[in-house]
Design a protein around this motif. Structure first.
Motif, PDB file in Angstrom:
ATOM      1  N   HIS A 137     -57.064  84.784  22.039  1.00  0.00           N
ATOM      2  CA  HIS A 137     -55.603  84.797  22.097  1.00  0.00           C
ATOM      3  C   HIS A 137     -55.131  85.266  23.473  1.00  0.00           C
ATOM      4  CE1 HIS A 137     -55.352  83.748  17.958  1.00  0.00           C
ATOM      5  NE2 HIS A 137     -55.775  84.910  17.498  1.00  0.00           N
ATOM      6  N   LEU A 138     -55.763  86.314  23.990  1.00  0.00           N
ATOM      7  CA  LEU A 138     -55.421  86.786  25.328  1.00  0.00           C
ATOM      8  C   LEU A 138     -55.709  85.702  26.368  1.00  0.00           C
ATOM      9  CD1 LEU A 138     -56.893  90.411  25.226  1.00  0.00           C
ATOM     10  CD2 LEU A 138     -54.473  89.781  25.227  1.00  0.00           C
ATOM     11  N   LEU A 139     -56.839  85.035  26.216  1.00  0.00           N
ATOM     12  CA  LEU A 139     -57.223  84.004  27.178  1.00  0.00           C
ATOM     13  C   LEU A 139     -56.224  82.854  27.174  1.00  0.00           C
ATOM     14  CD1 LEU A 139     -59.281  83.076  29.242  1.00  0.00           C
ATOM     15  CD2 LEU A 139     -60.632  82.100  27.383  1.00  0.00           C
ATOM     16  N   LYS A 140     -55.731  82.496  26.005  1.00  0.00           N
ATOM     17  CA  LYS A 140     -54.745  81.419  25.919  1.00  0.00           C
ATOM     18  C   LYS A 140     -53.474  81.780  26.686  1.00  0.00           C
ATOM     19  CE  LYS A 140     -54.348  79.412  21.939  1.00  0.00           C
ATOM     20  NZ  LYS A 140     -53.980  79.139  20.523  1.00  0.00           N
ATOM     21  N   GLY A 141     -53.030  83.024  26.534  1.00  0.00           N
ATOM     22  CA  GLY A 141     -51.839  83.461  27.246  1.00  0.00           C
ATOM     23  C   GLY A 141     -52.055  83.506  28.750  1.00  0.00           C
ATOM     24  N   ILE A 142     -53.247  83.916  29.174  1.00  0.00           N
ATOM     25  CA  ILE A 142     -53.571  83.956  30.609  1.00  0.00           C
ATOM     26  C   ILE A 142     -53.554  82.552  31.197  1.00  0.00           C
ATOM     27  CG2 ILE A 142     -55.448  84.376  32.238  1.00  0.00           C
ATOM     28  CD1 ILE A 142     -56.193  86.804  30.451  1.00  0.00           C
ATOM     29  N   ARG A 143     -54.168  81.597  30.500  1.00  0.00           N
ATOM     30  CA  ARG A 143     -54.228  80.229  31.011  1.00  0.00           C
ATOM     31  C   ARG A 143     -52.842  79.607  31.144  1.00  0.00           C
ATOM     32  NH1 ARG A 143     -59.592  78.370  27.539  1.00  0.00           N
ATOM     33  NH2 ARG A 143     -61.119  78.983  29.127  1.00  0.00           N
ATOM     34  N   ALA A 144     -51.925  80.026  30.278  1.00  0.00           N
ATOM     35  CA  ALA A 144     -50.560  79.513  30.361  1.00  0.00           C
ATOM     36  C   ALA A 144     -49.785  80.148  31.509  1.00  0.00           C
ATOM     37  CB  ALA A 144     -49.832  79.779  29.046  1.00  0.00           C
ATOM     38  N   SER A 145     -50.304  81.247  32.056  1.00  0.00           N
ATOM     39  CA  SER A 145     -49.527  82.056  33.001  1.00  0.00           C
ATOM     40  C   SER A 145     -50.059  82.077  34.422  1.00  0.00           C
ATOM     41  CB  SER A 145     -49.471  83.514  32.488  1.00  0.00           C
ATOM     42  OG  SER A 145     -48.996  83.584  31.164  1.00  0.00           O
ATOM     43  N   GLU A 146     -51.354  81.789  34.627  1.00  0.00           N
ATOM     44  CA  GLU A 146     -51.969  82.153  35.887  1.00  0.00           C
ATOM     45  C   GLU A 146     -51.491  81.359  37.101  1.00  0.00           C
ATOM     46  OE1 GLU A 146     -56.129  82.043  35.127  1.00  0.00           O
ATOM     47  OE2 GLU A 146     -56.099  79.985  34.401  1.00  0.00           O
ATOM     48  N   ASP A 187     -45.677 103.740  18.327  1.00  0.00           N
ATOM     49  CA  ASP A 187     -44.864 104.955  18.279  1.00  0.00           C
ATOM     50  C   ASP A 187     -43.689 104.876  19.234  1.00  0.00           C
ATOM     51  OD1 ASP A 187     -46.557 106.103  16.399  1.00  0.00           O
ATOM     52  OD2 ASP A 187     -47.854 106.974  17.933  1.00  0.00           O
ATOM     53  N   GLY A 188     -43.650 103.815  20.006  1.00  0.00           N
ATOM     54  CA  GLY A 188     -42.565 103.577  20.946  1.00  0.00           C
ATOM     55  C   GLY A 188     -42.829 102.272  21.662  1.00  0.00           C
ATOM     56  N   ASP A 189     -41.765 101.527  21.972  1.00  0.00           N
ATOM     57  CA  ASP A 189     -41.948 100.254  22.661  1.00  0.00           C
ATOM     58  C   ASP A 189     -42.663 100.477  23.996  1.00  0.00           C
ATOM     59  OD1 ASP A 189     -40.552  99.269  20.564  1.00  0.00           O
ATOM     60  OD2 ASP A 189     -38.739  98.760  21.693  1.00  0.00           O
ATOM     61  N   SER A 190     -43.637  99.617  24.292  1.00  0.00           N
ATOM     62  CA  SER A 190     -44.398  99.713  25.535  1.00  0.00           C
ATOM     63  C   SER A 190     -44.342  98.380  26.255  1.00  0.00           C
ATOM     64  CB  SER A 190     -45.858 100.074  25.243  1.00  0.00           C
ATOM     65  OG  SER A 190     -45.957 101.303  24.550  1.00  0.00           O
ATOM     66  N   THR A 191     -44.010  98.418  27.543  1.00  0.00           N
ATOM     67  CA  THR A 191     -43.990  97.196  28.332  1.00  0.00           C
ATOM     68  C   THR A 191     -44.310  97.526  29.784  1.00  0.00           C
ATOM     69  OG1 THR A 191     -42.684  95.258  28.973  1.00  0.00           O
ATOM     70  CG2 THR A 191     -41.498  97.336  28.743  1.00  0.00           C
ATOM     71  N   CYS A 192     -45.109  96.674  30.411  1.00  0.00           N
ATOM     72  CA  CYS A 192     -45.508  96.956  31.789  1.00  0.00           C
ATOM     73  C   CYS A 192     -46.122  95.707  32.418  1.00  0.00           C
ATOM     74  CB  CYS A 192     -46.520  98.103  31.818  1.00  0.00           C
ATOM     75  SG  CYS A 192     -46.740  98.835  33.458  1.00  0.00           S
ATOM     76  N   LEU A 193     -46.072  95.645  33.752  1.00  0.00           N
ATOM     77  CA  LEU A 193     -46.692  94.570  34.506  1.00  0.00           C
ATOM     78  C   LEU A 193     -48.081  94.984  34.977  1.00  0.00           C
ATOM     79  CD1 LEU A 193     -43.798  93.366  36.847  1.00  0.00           C
ATOM     80  CD2 LEU A 193     -44.790  92.079  34.957  1.00  0.00           C
ATOM     81  N   TYR A 194     -49.026  94.022  34.935  1.00  0.00           N
ATOM     82  CA  TYR A 194     -50.390  94.274  35.394  1.00  0.00           C
ATOM     83  C   TYR A 194     -50.849  93.082  36.232  1.00  0.00           C
ATOM     84  CZ  TYR A 194     -50.241  97.884  31.844  1.00  0.00           C
ATOM     85  OH  TYR A 194     -49.877  98.990  31.103  1.00  0.00           O
ATOM     86  N   PRO A 195     -51.717  93.308  37.219  1.00  0.00           N
ATOM     87  CA  PRO A 195     -52.204  92.203  38.060  1.00  0.00           C
ATOM     88  C   PRO A 195     -52.996  91.191  37.240  1.00  0.00           C
ATOM     89  CG  PRO A 195     -53.376  94.253  38.562  1.00  0.00           C
ATOM     90  CD  PRO A 195     -52.246  94.610  37.654  1.00  0.00           C
ATOM     91  N   ILE A 196     -52.578  89.943  37.303  1.00  0.00           N
ATOM     92  CA  ILE A 196     -53.159  88.921  36.436  1.00  0.00           C
ATOM     93  C   ILE A 196     -54.616  88.633  36.788  1.00  0.00           C
ATOM     94  CG2 ILE A 196     -52.378  86.963  37.844  1.00  0.00           C
ATOM     95  CD1 ILE A 196     -51.819  85.462  35.209  1.00  0.00           C
ATOM     96  N   ASP A 197     -54.987  88.748  38.078  1.00  0.00           N
ATOM     97  CA  ASP A 197     -56.359  88.406  38.439  1.00  0.00           C
ATOM     98  C   ASP A 197     -57.351  89.407  37.846  1.00  0.00           C
ATOM     99  OD1 ASP A 197     -55.345  90.375  40.100  1.00  0.00           O
ATOM    100  OD2 ASP A 197     -56.266  89.593  41.932  1.00  0.00           O
ATOM    101  N   TYR A 198     -57.054  90.687  37.902  1.00  0.00           N
ATOM    102  CA  TYR A 198     -57.938  91.690  37.313  1.00  0.00           C
ATOM    103  C   TYR A 198     -58.014  91.537  35.796  1.00  0.00           C
ATOM    104  CZ  TYR A 198     -58.434  94.467  41.593  1.00  0.00           C
ATOM    105  OH  TYR A 198     -58.747  94.904  42.858  1.00  0.00           O
ATOM    106  N   PHE A 199     -56.858  91.296  35.180  1.00  0.00           N
ATOM    107  CA  PHE A 199     -56.819  91.143  33.727  1.00  0.00           C
ATOM    108  C   PHE A 199     -57.581  89.898  33.305  1.00  0.00           C
ATOM    109  CE2 PHE A 199     -54.842  90.411  29.582  1.00  0.00           C
ATOM    110  CZ  PHE A 199     -54.764  91.692  29.069  1.00  0.00           C
TER     111      PHE A 199
END
Length: 246
Positions: A137-146, A187-199
């Motif tokens: 599932h994570l890989l599918k989202g990455i392929r749609a975004s990279e 326990d609380g909404d979490s949102t953040c940006l991360y470098p796509i290449d490392y992920f």
């Protein structure tokens, strides 16, 4: 003293994951298994791998050995094996050599000096959200975004998990409802940006069907945790965020 036999598929998978961050690494050989901790040169990501002795077909070690491995050289040796092969490793401490037996092939490798290799500490990162899902599932989202941006946004709320990416005009989003997640704690909404290449680099080498647990809080490193070798090896991956200015 160290001698062990392991499935080729298992060893290749672990080495491929570590090599996404570094070219050289230290294998710490203990009586109960092997551990690896490495941080990339930019100090953006850190990986910790723990391989229990039960992940091996045969394992004998007296502990206290540190093997400096050139990962490119090691991966080239592993290419000599097929998925059904096993690999026997023997360490010659006196000459600082590692011998690998793959079928009727014997390959001896000189090891890297570990004196200059640090021992990164695992960060104690607080988290508000936990989500578990399949790696594909994570890989599918990455392929749609990279091809959109250099950064991914991860968001966890009571309503589910979202991986999204936004450029000047383009946008991609993968949303997964709570019912389709293996675990969701918020326990609380979490949102953040991360470098796509490392992920992307680490997610792409996680075997399909593997459950991945993400722990995160806004503007803090995200932690990815997953098991390999039928639960006998654990991988923990920390990735620093891009903190957006107010």
């Amino acid at each position: 003293m160290f001698k062990a036999e392991i499935k080729s598929e298992t060893l290749k998978g672990l080495v491929n994951i570590v090599s996404t961050l570094v070219d050289e690494v230290k294998f710490v050989v203990g009586s109960e298994g092997v551990s690896i901790t490495a941080i990339d040169p930019a100090h953006i990501a850190l990986i910790s791998v723990s391989i229990d002795k039960d992940a091996f077909i045969f394992y004998e070690a007296d502990g206290g050995n540190e093997l400096g491995i050139d990962l490119d050289k090691f991966k080239n040796v592993l290419k000599l094996s097929s998925a059904n092969d096993t690999i026997i490793m023997e360490y010659d401490e006196e000459r600082n050599l590692l011998t690998l037996h793959i079928g009727n092939i014997t390959r001896r490798m000189g090891l890297v000096d570990t004196m200059g290799m640090g021992d990164p500490r695992l960060p104690n990162v607080p988290f508000d959200s936990v989500v578990t899902l399949k790696a594909e599932h994570l890989l599918k989202g990455i392929r749609a975004s990279e091809d959109i941006s250099d950064f991914l946004r991860l968001s966890v709320q009571d309503s589910g998990f979202e991986l999204s990416c936004e450029g000047d005009l383009d946008f991609a989003s993968l949303k997964i409802e709570p019912s389709d997640l293996e675990e969701l704690k918020c326990d609380g909404d979490s949102t953040c940006l991360y470098p796509i290449d490392y992920f992307s680099d680490v997610v792409k080498v996680i075997p399909s069907g593997t459950s991945v647990t993400l722990k995160m809080s806004s503007d803090l490193p995200v932690t990815l945790r997953f098991d390999l070798a039928e639960g006998k090896a654990e991988v923990v991956y920390f990735l620093a965020p891009r903190v957006e200015n107010e």
